[in-house]
Design a protein around this motif. Structure first.
Motif, PDB file in Angstrom:
ATOM      1  N   GLN A 142       0.898  -1.222  -0.022  1.00 57.03           N
ATOM      2  CA  GLN A 142      -0.021  -0.032   0.051  1.00 57.03           C
ATOM      3  C   GLN A 142       1.072   1.187   0.031  1.00 57.03           C
ATOM      4  N   LYS A 143       2.062   1.050   0.369  1.00 53.25           N
ATOM      5  CA  LYS A 143       2.994   2.089   0.556  1.00 53.25           C
ATOM      6  C   LYS A 143       4.257   1.818  -0.300  1.00 53.25           C
ATOM      7  N   GLU A 189       6.861   0.552   1.784  1.00 47.40           N
ATOM      8  CA  GLU A 189       6.743  -1.186   2.100  1.00 47.40           C
ATOM      9  C   GLU A 189       7.350  -1.664   1.057  1.00 47.40           C
ATOM     10  N   TYR A 191      -1.925   1.972  -5.042  1.00 51.57           N
ATOM     11  CA  TYR A 191      -2.037   3.244  -4.231  1.00 51.57           C
ATOM     12  C   TYR A 191      -1.727   4.276  -5.436  1.00 51.57           C
ATOM     13  N   LEU A 220       6.204   5.669   6.585  1.00 53.10           N
ATOM     14  CA  LEU A 220       5.019   6.416   6.550  1.00 53.10           C
ATOM     15  C   LEU A 220       4.761   6.764   4.987  1.00 53.10           C
ATOM     16  N   THR A 221       5.695   6.807   4.306  1.00 49.11           N
ATOM     17  CA  THR A 221       5.597   7.323   2.858  1.00 49.11           C
ATOM     18  C   THR A 221       5.874   6.091   1.878  1.00 49.11           C
TER      19      THR A 221
END
Lengths: 361, 361
Positions: free
Chosen positions: A71-72, A75, A91, A360-361
């Motif tokens: 999703q990131k 990741e 995403y 986070l990003t």
């Protein structure tokens, strides 16, 4: 080892709260999802947002998964660093910083992305240029969930054409996260969108669906080529409530200690919103299921306190008791911790880093 | 630097979501709390659960704080490692693993703990024995909030005596987290408990109160010696709603990008429950305040999506816009990230590790 011995051993070695994963159950869950996908003739592309672990992703690949979903971007970078390839980032990636990183990622692994609007599509060619190779882009489509995704077939077709016309981009297909009861609507959307892009000489190589509750719907939508399920690897109270998992399928529990019993009907766990999170799992009553005291209600939280309403309990926990909690939503609980304690056959076998947490990003 | 330039610069350097702290505002907030404590003649013992940063704790100490408060043993260990001393762990510590660590901590810094029941008290002498010195223990008392704390004066007195009689333990006083409108009840509880322990020859050296909203009540309870406030260092939407902070007092904002606008009344931020958390802040409407679009409602979350209801907006955000969000509850948001981006005078000055995050126990 008895469960009481295991609980005492986890508390002695790691303290509580501890987030504990039973790898035997994980393996069963992975095998079941793979078998469902195989039976439907659909590729399995598990979503790693649930576990954020390259090790568990490798277990999924070994069981037969085609690739993985992230999703990131962060990741995906962690997964690529660990040797994973064939990654879908489901995403809208936007902004120079992310596009540059996407380009660097694409230069070393196969990666596809989703997009649901022209602003996102417009930014993507830069990544392809950096990588020196084409970037595959799926058009995300909404068929009722009102999350991300174009809302109409016309927009889906227009976006597919937009992608195909941009230098360095390749239209890869359509991505859905269908509401569980929307097979007919999703089929109609897909058929119309596919017909539309075919008129423009485009073919959706990938048609992707998502969601653990949708595993029971595999095969109901004609033309789907792959499925993204995340939660199924661990399961949680939401999946229990949805009827798609049993207690035996829940691989992750939070071990907590009862630290206070100020009144007969009240108790306090050492697990609050900074461990179990305030996620209601879509409106569940309370913040988790205590296996030893299913009538106890985790009624509210402070950051490090879980406040128990014991008024419905016949058997009430004592101060010092260690209990196991199935969280409402397992994906957000994993995201709270740096390491999972792993057990097999009722014995502690080690710790597993939640390697992609904190990106986070 | 204009705010638009700052937002672009944060997005360019760190990507979004980014958790950004204005150190100028932090310093003002620290100074204000210290001045309130000084004016009331009460020692300031800020709760570090909000920032989890030894650097910010040092700013609080430099401004005049007597010591610090932690909620977790692991937080206290990180603070001690960074050179902080005089630490209150405002929590029932239970279990061999924690008691051994508490002993090790007590051997190197001044640390006191709270307890609200005899089971916890019974375990503590082991820590004192390990450290080779007395451990100070406060009796946690509840005066209406129904969180931790003994519920009656008689229990408070009995627990104080229990502490005083155990080898290696020293009764240090009483700890309260009074409901905001309970000064009279808390005063009555304190007076009766103090009278009771005095009959046993004990004196509460410390009487501690807590809470940012209670800063306006400092001085209303006679005999209070110190106060623990956490959220006041950053403030949040809860504090705005409680009327104890203004927008100018909010030091922390989450920078997020609008990544989708599928329909006129809908938008999506790249910040979901894994960034802003599902904390409702005690029943606030929506999951945060968007400074640029205060009429936009963060209506629901996926893990990496914040779904916006824009129906009440005159001015709607566009895809690609970077916005700043004041979260409902700042303490749980800080706990989601490994680093805070810091700014001063509108310019990025660096990153600050959330050093005590991830210490679950």
């Amino acid at each position: 080892m008895s469960i009481e011995t295991l609980k005492a051993e986890v508390a002695r070695r790691f303290g509580t709260p501890a987030v504990v994963v039973d790898l035997d159950v994980v393996e069963r869950n992975i095998a079941r999802v793979q078998a469902l996908c195989d039976a439907a003739g659909i590729a399995n592309r598990p979503h790693i947002k649930t576990h954020k672990s390259p090790v568990i992703a490798a277990m999924q690949r070994k069981a037969g998964a085609r690739g993985i979903t992230c999703q990131k971007l962060g990741e995906a970078e962690v997964m690529a660093d660990a040797g994973h390839d064939d990654i879908l980032i489901a995403y809208n990636l936007l902004g120079e910083q992310k596009i540059d990183r996407l380009g660097a990622l694409l230069s070393r692994v196969d990666v596809a992305v989703a997009a649901d609007n022209p602003v996102v599509v417009q930014g993507l060619p830069r990544a392809a240029k950096i990588a020196g190779r084409d970037l595959e882009v799926l058009v995300e489509c909404d068929t009722g969930r009102k999350r991300a995704g174009v809302a109409t077939v016309a927009e889906a077709i227009a976006l597919a054409k937009d992608i195909a016309e941009r230098p360095g981009l390749s239209f890869a297909g359509f991505m859905f996260y269908p509401p569980e009861k929307s097979a007919a609507e999703t089929q109609a959307f897909l058929d119309a969108a596919r017909a539309g892009v075919r008129e423009a000489g485009l073919e959706p190589r990938i048609v992707s669906t998502g969601g653990t509750p949708n595993l029971v719907n595999l095969g109901k939508i004609d033309g789907v080529t792959e499925h993204r399920a995340g939660t199924s690897v661990f399961n949680d109270r939401m999946m229990l409530a949805a009827g798609v998992a049993s207690l035996d399928d829940c691989a992750l529990t939070v071990y907590a200690t009862v630290v206070s019993r100020a009144e007969a009907d009240r108790g306090i766990l050492d697990s609050g919103s900074k461990t179990l999170t305030s996620d209601t799992g879509g409106g569940l009553d309370g913040y988790g299921l205590i296996l030893e005291h299913p009538q106890a209600r985790i009624a509210r939280f402070a950051e490090e306190h879980g406040f128990l309403d014991l008024s419905a309990c016949n058997d009430r926990p004592n101060i010092g008791d260690v209990v196991r909690i199935i969280p409402n939503h397992v994906c957000v609980v994993v995201n709270m911790v740096d390491r999972l304690v792993t057990v097999r056959s009722g014995e502690i076998v080690g710790e597993l880093p939640v390697a992609a947490r904190g990106h986070l990003t």
